[in-house]
Write a protein that holds these residues in place. Structure first.
Motif: not given
Length: 112
Positions: A64-93
């Protein structure tokens, strides 16, 4: 009605494990995170959250347009729960990064 099994890790446990993985396996150390002063970590979390929220209706996994880095670093999962886990870890960071930049700031009251 389905009940939550005590053997399943909670969301916060999954997020903590992902943050540990980011630190130990991917090398996203506090020093690395401190270089992201333009809200990149929280914007990356937003991107994964937005993807998870629309996956049931639109499987497009382009960044999405909010992604702050190069598209090569975009590594989504087909599992929405996994994507939320990644989001949560990024928020913690991002929380940790912000707290390091203002070490004398009071800890927020969890009741507010």
């Amino acid at each position: 009605m389905t009940t939550h099994s005590d053997s399943l890790p909670t969301g916060s446990e999954l997020i903590a494990a992902e943050r540990t993985r980011q630190l130990q396996q991917l090398g996203y150390t506090p020093t690395h995170d401190d270089d992201h002063r333009l809200s990149e970590l929280s914007r990356a979390a937003l991107a994964y959250t937005l993807l998870a929220s629309k996956q049931a209706h639109n499987p497009d996994a382009s960044p999405p347009s909010q992604w702050p880095w190069h598209t090569k670093s975009w590594k989504p999962s087909p599992d929405p729960v996994r994507n939320l886990i990644k989001a949560g870890a990024l928020i913690a960071a991002e929380i940790d990064r912000l707290r390091r930049t203002t070490p004398h700031a009071p800890t927020p009251d969890p009741q507010s």
